[in-house]
Every structure is written in structure tokens, then in C-alpha cells.
Write a protein that holds these residues in place. Structure first.
Motif, mmCIF file in Angstrom:
data_model
loop_
_atom_site.group_PDB
_atom_site.id
_atom_site.type_symbol
_atom_site.label_atom_id
_atom_site.label_comp_id
_atom_site.label_asym_id
_atom_site.label_seq_id
_atom_site.Cartn_x
_atom_site.Cartn_y
_atom_site.Cartn_z
ATOM 1 N N SER A 190 1.297 -1.034 -0.043
ATOM 2 C CA SER A 190 -0.053 -0.179 0.195
ATOM 3 C C SER A 190 0.760 1.699 0.051
ATOM 4 C CB SER A 190 -0.611 0.054 1.088
ATOM 5 O OG SER A 190 -0.296 -0.182 2.429
ATOM 6 N N GLU A 191 2.133 1.151 0.777
ATOM 7 C CA GLU A 191 3.103 2.326 0.592
ATOM 8 C C GLU A 191 3.306 1.963 -0.981
ATOM 9 O OE1 GLU A 191 2.942 5.175 3.301
ATOM 10 O OE2 GLU A 191 1.327 3.984 3.662
ATOM 11 N N ASN A 192 3.969 1.237 -2.293
ATOM 12 C CA ASN A 192 4.530 1.343 -2.368
ATOM 13 C C ASN A 192 3.231 0.921 -4.116
ATOM 14 O OD1 ASN A 192 7.724 0.611 -2.190
ATOM 15 N ND2 ASN A 192 6.461 -0.380 -0.371
ATOM 16 N N LEU A 193 2.423 2.017 -4.208
ATOM 17 C CA LEU A 193 1.297 1.161 -5.499
ATOM 18 C C LEU A 193 2.247 2.564 -6.800
ATOM 19 C CD1 LEU A 193 -1.655 1.824 -3.178
ATOM 20 C CD2 LEU A 193 -0.628 -0.140 -4.164
ATOM 21 N N ASP A 194 3.227 2.842 -6.711
ATOM 22 C CA ASP A 194 4.037 3.383 -7.837
ATOM 23 C C ASP A 194 4.339 2.474 -8.917
ATOM 24 O OD1 ASP A 194 2.210 6.133 -7.384
ATOM 25 O OD2 ASP A 194 3.623 7.185 -6.743
ATOM 26 N N LEU A 195 5.322 2.300 -7.191
ATOM 27 C CA LEU A 195 6.366 1.030 -8.389
ATOM 28 C C LEU A 195 5.482 -0.379 -8.439
ATOM 29 C CD1 LEU A 195 8.731 -0.232 -8.417
ATOM 30 C CD2 LEU A 195 8.649 -0.995 -6.533
ATOM 31 N N VAL A 196 3.776 -0.406 -8.153
ATOM 32 C CA VAL A 196 3.414 -1.815 -8.828
ATOM 33 C C VAL A 196 2.817 -1.030 -9.795
ATOM 34 C CG1 VAL A 196 1.393 -2.903 -8.779
ATOM 35 C CG2 VAL A 196 2.704 -2.468 -6.082
ATOM 36 N N ALA A 197 2.323 0.282 -10.114
ATOM 37 C CA ALA A 197 1.862 -0.219 -11.581
ATOM 38 C C ALA A 197 2.376 0.266 -12.252
ATOM 39 C CB ALA A 197 1.453 1.616 -10.494
ATOM 40 N N ASP A 198 3.641 1.017 -11.987
ATOM 41 C CA ASP A 198 4.572 0.851 -13.127
ATOM 42 C C ASP A 198 5.175 -0.513 -13.648
ATOM 43 O OD1 ASP A 198 5.190 3.463 -12.580
ATOM 44 O OD2 ASP A 198 7.411 3.470 -11.141
ATOM 45 N N ILE A 199 5.287 -2.154 -12.797
ATOM 46 C CA ILE A 199 5.811 -2.904 -12.710
ATOM 47 C C ILE A 199 4.701 -4.052 -14.055
ATOM 48 C CG2 ILE A 199 6.448 -5.443 -12.143
ATOM 49 C CD1 ILE A 199 7.660 -4.377 -9.869
ATOM 50 N N GLN A 200 3.686 -2.875 -13.304
ATOM 51 C CA GLN A 200 2.163 -4.199 -14.335
ATOM 52 C C GLN A 200 1.862 -2.972 -15.889
ATOM 53 O OE1 GLN A 200 -1.024 -2.484 -11.318
ATOM 54 N NE2 GLN A 200 -1.196 -4.616 -10.193
ATOM 55 N N LYS A 201 2.604 -1.796 -16.180
ATOM 56 C CA LYS A 201 2.496 -1.311 -16.779
ATOM 57 C C LYS A 201 3.461 -1.468 -17.929
ATOM 58 C CE LYS A 201 2.278 3.305 -19.264
ATOM 59 N NZ LYS A 201 4.070 4.024 -18.804
ATOM 60 N N GLU A 202 4.659 -1.680 -17.704
ATOM 61 C CA GLU A 202 5.876 -1.996 -18.212
ATOM 62 C C GLU A 202 5.355 -3.752 -19.187
ATOM 63 O OE1 GLU A 202 11.278 -2.286 -17.168
ATOM 64 O OE2 GLU A 202 9.525 -2.174 -15.696
ATOM 65 N N LEU A 203 5.305 -4.432 -18.187
ATOM 66 C CA LEU A 203 5.210 -5.491 -18.379
ATOM 67 C C LEU A 203 4.291 -5.967 -19.369
ATOM 68 C CD1 LEU A 203 4.824 -7.849 -14.814
ATOM 69 C CD2 LEU A 203 6.577 -8.301 -16.960
ATOM 70 N N LYS A 204 2.890 -5.115 -19.265
ATOM 71 C CA LYS A 204 2.121 -5.000 -20.324
ATOM 72 C C LYS A 204 2.954 -4.961 -21.703
ATOM 73 C CE LYS A 204 -2.406 -4.483 -18.265
ATOM 74 N NZ LYS A 204 -3.203 -3.723 -17.008
ATOM 75 N N GLU A 205 3.294 -3.902 -21.049
ATOM 76 C CA GLU A 205 3.693 -2.894 -22.342
ATOM 77 C C GLU A 205 5.529 -4.285 -23.466
ATOM 78 O OE1 GLU A 205 3.956 1.344 -21.468
ATOM 79 O OE2 GLU A 205 6.247 -0.023 -21.206
ATOM 80 N N MET A 206 5.303 -5.363 -22.319
ATOM 81 C CA MET A 206 6.456 -5.660 -23.273
ATOM 82 C C MET A 206 5.775 -6.786 -23.806
ATOM 83 S SD MET A 206 9.497 -6.521 -20.534
ATOM 84 C CE MET A 206 10.927 -5.436 -19.794
ATOM 85 N N LYS A 207 4.788 -7.678 -22.883
ATOM 86 C CA LYS A 207 3.250 -8.107 -23.371
ATOM 87 C C LYS A 207 3.460 -8.202 -24.633
ATOM 88 C CE LYS A 207 -0.150 -9.641 -21.554
ATOM 89 N NZ LYS A 207 -1.665 -9.806 -20.841
ATOM 90 N N GLY A 208 3.044 -6.558 -25.124
ATOM 91 C CA GLY A 208 2.213 -6.408 -26.826
ATOM 92 C C GLY A 208 2.893 -6.217 -27.854
ATOM 93 N N GLU A 209 4.583 -6.832 -27.083
ATOM 94 C CA GLU A 209 5.647 -6.516 -28.262
ATOM 95 C C GLU A 209 5.905 -7.100 -29.615
ATOM 96 O OE1 GLU A 209 9.393 -3.942 -25.399
ATOM 97 O OE2 GLU A 209 9.101 -6.247 -25.885
#
Lengths: 209, 209
Positions: A190-209
Motif C-alpha cells: 500500500s506504500e508502493n502502489l506507484d512501483l506496483v503500477a510501473d511494473i504492471q505497466k512495463e510488463l503489459k507493454e513488453m507483452k504487447g511487443e
């Protein structure tokens, strides 16, 4: 991990040694700031404004109340005591873990306004031991000691509202445990939701590659 | 403090190094036990029953399901895999902190049945770093790596159900953090209600004196 400081409330029975624990934390680690209370009582010799307390007139204090600029306040023997928000928030924004050494009723009020605050309760291993420590100090009359024990009985009813119980048997162990509990806050999801969102976004983008 | 062990669930992306973290925990500290899974797949050379797995026939495994003797189970490629309760509960009763290294879906099922369980998620600092590590291993084809990255993207959607996020950047730091998070569990008020009740009772009796 999260760069913002954590708000930490430390309570405990009078005689549990929480003042000493807090002093050691401040001495041993640079990551902490101590919340400074506001009060309308007069400074005692040696006390400095903005160090021991924010000394306020009655009118100034009541203005703080009106402005909702205090996490909590109470009146004792004609004087107000309270916790100004501004100083705490400045320190948190600067990345300091801010410690409020505060009694149980005030603690619950602060927690209500700051659900993410960490509530620690410092206690000796037993009530017997608490009484021994108060007697061994040798500075209080038995009347005062019995008053403190009565107050401890009242406070103990609120112990289960706290998140962690730290037994102050050995001071060094206790200080280390409190430090670790506070530092663990920074690992909360709960104190690191920005980091969680970054990792989720990055992984999603890689999947799209 | 509480004598019973804590149940700890450790998950993380494939390639995050959670297996190594768990191995280090087991090696460095005596307080841990590792949960042993049950499976219907055949033992591989060198694998021992009750060490790597509880090896079961399909009938035995289905009997465990019927008896509600598993925290969770799943089927992959015609084989069952699951977490037997009995072994975990024995270890907890013996005071061991029991570690379940388990994937996210299983983790959520275990948490549902054990709300007091601690959920930790181990991750590299970034998705980019995860991919680098998988590539640097040099043991997988790019197809397998891409599969793992897709799986990581799915798993990342469940990260925010975890309580703590541990970044595995430096292994020693990561192991120490995980150890401290687990040990902090024993200081939770909810894990020490007997002690709280004792202190409350003792203080009440003293007040009556």
C-alpha cells in the motif's frame, strides 16, 4: 521503495520506558523526526519554543482548533495540548519517519485521521514489573505510583487497538525491534502502489511487443 | 511473545529469485520450516518422498481433496499439486515459521483459509531487470522467456493483494528484509492476545488492592 516518511505512534504505560526508546531511536538513526506538540502552558526554564513545544497563547491554540490544524488535542488543568499537523506533514514530505509519543486516547484520534499510521505499544513484560520499575525509580510517592497503575489499567483496555506490542525488557532489543517495525512500513504494498503500477505497466507493454 | 509459528506465503515472478531467498532463509535461521507439496506426478531421480514432495497416487490425492486436507490444489498437465494442511500445522504448533513458496492463485486460496498468513511478493526492481535475468540465465529459449514474461504480466495484476513487496536487488538485503518481516509477525497484538489479557487482568487486580 516509498520515499515518503511513515507516521508512527508510540504509546505505552508510564514507566514502560517509551521515552528512552524514542530517545535511542533518534540518537541511533537519522531517518526519524519527533513530532512537536503545541501547548498553552508556560515554558519551563530551559525549554525552547519549537524544540520542546510550540508554545501558544490560548487564542492562538483555539485558532489552530478552528482551522482543523491539529491531529488531536486535549485540555489538562486549564492548558491545551495538541499535535499540529503542519510540522508532521513537512517532515513526512521530507522523507522522515515521524514519531508521535502520545497517550492512548490521542493515538486513537490520530489513527482515525491517518489510517496508514503505525501504532506501537511499549510495555514491560508484566504489570508486576511495571510496578517494580515505578517503585525502583525512587522519585515518586506511593500515591503517585498507585495513580499511574490505575491509569495503566485504563490504558491497557485500549492496548488491543494497537498493531504491534513491543516488550521493553532489554532496551537495545526493544529499540531494534521498534526500528525494524517502522522500516517494514516502507515495504508495504500500500506504500508502493506507484512501483506496483510501473511494473504492471512495463510488463503489459513488453507483452504487447 | 507468541510461541506459535507464523504462516508465510512467498510468491514472485519466475526469475525474481524467490527460490534462492527461501534457500538462504532456511540456511541462515533455524526458525523456519518449508511447506512440502503433495503431487501425483512421478518422482524424478534423486527426489525423495516427504522431502521434495509427498508423492501420492491419484486416488490418495483425491481422498485428500474429499477430506479438505489441502489448503489449495491445482491440476497441471494431468497431475495434481497441492499443499497438505497437516504438515504445515504440525510445524506451526512446534513453533516453526512455515514458508509456502507458492504461485499467486494458490496464495490467495491459502490466505482465504488463513487470514492471519503473511503474504510477501518478491520482485526484481523492474520488469526490464526481470527480462535481463531470464535472458542472462542462458538456459531458456526466447519462447520460454516470453512465456514467463506473459505469466509475470498476469501475476502482476494480483501483486496488490499482497501485504509486502520485497525487492530482490541485493540478495543479502532481501533475505534480511524477509526475515525481519516474518519475525515482526510475532509482535502483532493479534498474535499476543493472551499476553494482553494477562497484563489487563494483572493491572485490574492491582487496582483492586
Amino acid at each position: 521503495m516509498s520515499k515518503k516518511g511513515s507516521l508512527v505512534i508510540i504509546s505505552g504505560f508510564s514507566g514502560a520506558g517509551k521515552g528512552t526508546v524514542v530517545k535511542e531511536l533518534m540518537k541511533n538513526y537519522e531517518c526519524y523526526a519527533l513530532s512537536i506538540s503545541a501547548t498553552t502552558r508556560n515554558p519551563r526554564p530551559g525549554e525552547e519554543n519549537e524544540r520542546e513545544y510550540f508554545f501558544k497563547t490560548k487564542e492562538e491554540f483555539e485558532e489552530l482548533i478552528r482551522q482543523d490544524a491539529l491531529y488531536e488535542y486535549a485540555q489538562y488543568v486549564d492548558n491545551y495540548y495538541g499535535t499540529p499537523k503542519a510540522y508532521v506533514e513537512e517532515q513526512l514530505a521530507a522523507g522522515k519517519d515521524v514519531i508521535l509519543e502520545i497517550e492512548v486516547q490521542g493515538a486513537l484520534k490520530v489513527k482515525e485521521k491517518n489510517p496508514q499510521a503505525l501504532l506501537l505499544f511499549v510495555t514491560p513484560p508484566s504489570a508486576e514489573e511495571l510496578k517494580h520499575r515505578l517503585i525502583d525509580r525512587g522519585t515518586e510517592t506511593m500515591d503517585v505510583i498507585n495513580d499511574r497503575m490505575r491509569r495503566a489499567a485504563e490504558e491497557s483496555e485500549i492496548m488491543d487497538h494497537y498493531q504491534y506490542l513491543v516488550i521493553n525488557d532489554d532496551l537495545d532489543t526493544c529499540v531494534k525491534e521498534v526500528h525494524q517495525l517502522i522500516q517494514s512500513q516502507h515495504l508495504k504494498v500500500s506504500e508502493n502502489l506507484d512501483l506496483v503500477a510501473d511494473i504492471q505497466k512495463e510488463l503489459k507493454e513488453m507483452k504487447g511487443e
